[in-house]
Design an enzyme around this catalytic site. Structure first.
Site, PDB file in Angstrom:
ATOM      1  N   TYR A 136     -15.260   8.928 -35.064  1.00  0.00           N
ATOM      2  CA  TYR A 136     -14.103   7.801 -35.899  1.00  0.00           C
ATOM      3  C   TYR A 136     -14.923   7.414 -37.131  1.00  0.00           C
ATOM      4  CZ  TYR A 136     -11.984   3.190 -36.208  1.00  0.00           C
ATOM      5  OH  TYR A 136     -11.391   2.210 -36.800  1.00  0.00           O
ATOM      6  N   LYS A 164     -10.655  10.966 -35.954  1.00  0.00           N
ATOM      7  CA  LYS A 164      -9.994   9.763 -36.190  1.00  0.00           C
ATOM      8  C   LYS A 164     -10.294   9.511 -37.740  1.00  0.00           C
ATOM      9  CE  LYS A 164      -8.849   4.849 -35.499  1.00  0.00           C
ATOM     10  NZ  LYS A 164      -9.222   3.811 -34.662  1.00  0.00           N
TER      11      LYS A 164
END
Length: 309
Positions: A136, A164
């Site tokens: 992330y 992400k």
């Protein structure tokens, strides 16, 4: 490590009672509503799930209950946002024991690590578990940027399967592809950049507003996957004022307020967060209610593949 996370993945809100105790039953009720609306997977305990506001035991309780409810029907991931690498390893191991299908791993919280330290954190957590990992990247919120060059350096670790991307810079999608090829599955992590990201090659969408508008998220996804760009653009333009709520520091409060307006859960958050009030509340409510009043019913999606995804 084999894993392919594509489609709409809600960053699920964690529900609280009025006394701020975690309400597992209400959280599961919301998860059921999201599943019924056709999401492709779940990410529990992300930023929207108030990860850093829960203690370790509460987190594990939420994960165990969710895994039991889902019962293998779709992937269940958990956010990993801890203050030290050792704590991230410990929680990741507990999440694995709880039965999750993967991790959404953030850099360590609070301390702003440099590139060498960030890569070490990610590699150390990967070595502590036997789970696929979505890396992330959110430098806007957490002040640590995982660059395409860093992802290239980490590409020899097979547990890193997805990214992400939440830098709010859609150029990054192309930069990562150009640097790393098809090595990672890329998912858009910024709601109001999703159509741009899908056009550039993102294969999934980790969304906050899907908590309140799951059918519309799925409609936009299906239209894009079917290549019905004109119809997708109409939905996106309707949706964008709502999606802007995902990029504000109070995104948790805003999304939970949207949940309530759409009939899902409560807006109780855990302090120091507080429900919004006054002029701010009125403005956000207007955005939400205007969208509800004009929400699209959606044309039929022509692609059988999109409908079956």
């Amino acid at each position: 490590m084999s894993s392919h996370w594509s489609g709409v993945y809600p960053a699920v809100t964690t529900q609280f009672r009025e006394d701020e105790w975690v309400d597992v039953e209400a959280t599961l009720s919301h998860v059921n509503a999201l599943i019924d609306a056709g999401v492709h997977g779940l990410i529990m305990l992300g930023t929207v799930g108030e990860n850093c506001s829960l203690d370790a035991g509460e987190k594990v309780d939420v994960l165990k209950a969710t895994v039991d409810l889902v019962d293998g029907r779709m992937p269940v991931l958990t956010g990993v946002a801890e203050y030290t690498t050792s704590l991230a390893c410990k929680f990741s191991q507990a999440a694995q024991d709880a039965g999750v299908d993967g991790l959404m791993l953030l850099p360590a919280m609070v301390y702003k690590s440099d590139a060498r330290e960030t890569i070490s954190h990610f590699r150390t957590v990967a070595s502590a578990v036997d789970l696929p990992i979505m890396c992330y990247n959110n430098p806007v919120s957490y002040s640590i940027d995982i660059t395409p060059e860093m992802f290239d350096e980490m590409s020899d670790e097979p547990k890193f399967v997805a990214i992400k991307e939440s830098s709010e810079n859609p150029r990054r999608i192309t930069d990562i592809f150009n640097r790393c090829g098809q090595r990672y599955t890329l998912l858009c992590g910024v709601d109001d950049l999703v159509l741009e990201s899908l056009i550039l090659g993102a294969q999934g969408w980790v969304s906050g507003l899907v908590n309140a508008f799951p059918a519309e998220n799925r409609l936009l996804w299906d239209l894009a996957q079917a290549g019905q760009w004109d119809e997708a653009l109409k939905v996106y333009r309707w949706y964008t004022p709502l999606l802007h709520l995902d990029t504000h520091p109070k995104l948790v409060q805003y999304i939970k307020l949207a949940n309530v307006e759409c009939g899902y859960g409560s807006e109780v958050v855990r302090a120091p967060r507080l429900p919004i009030s006054g002029v701010e509340r009125a403005a956000v409510l207007k955005t939400i209610r205007d969208a509800i009043a004009t929400r699209p019913t959606g044309p039929p999606v022509q692609s059988d593949t999109a409908l079956a995804s």
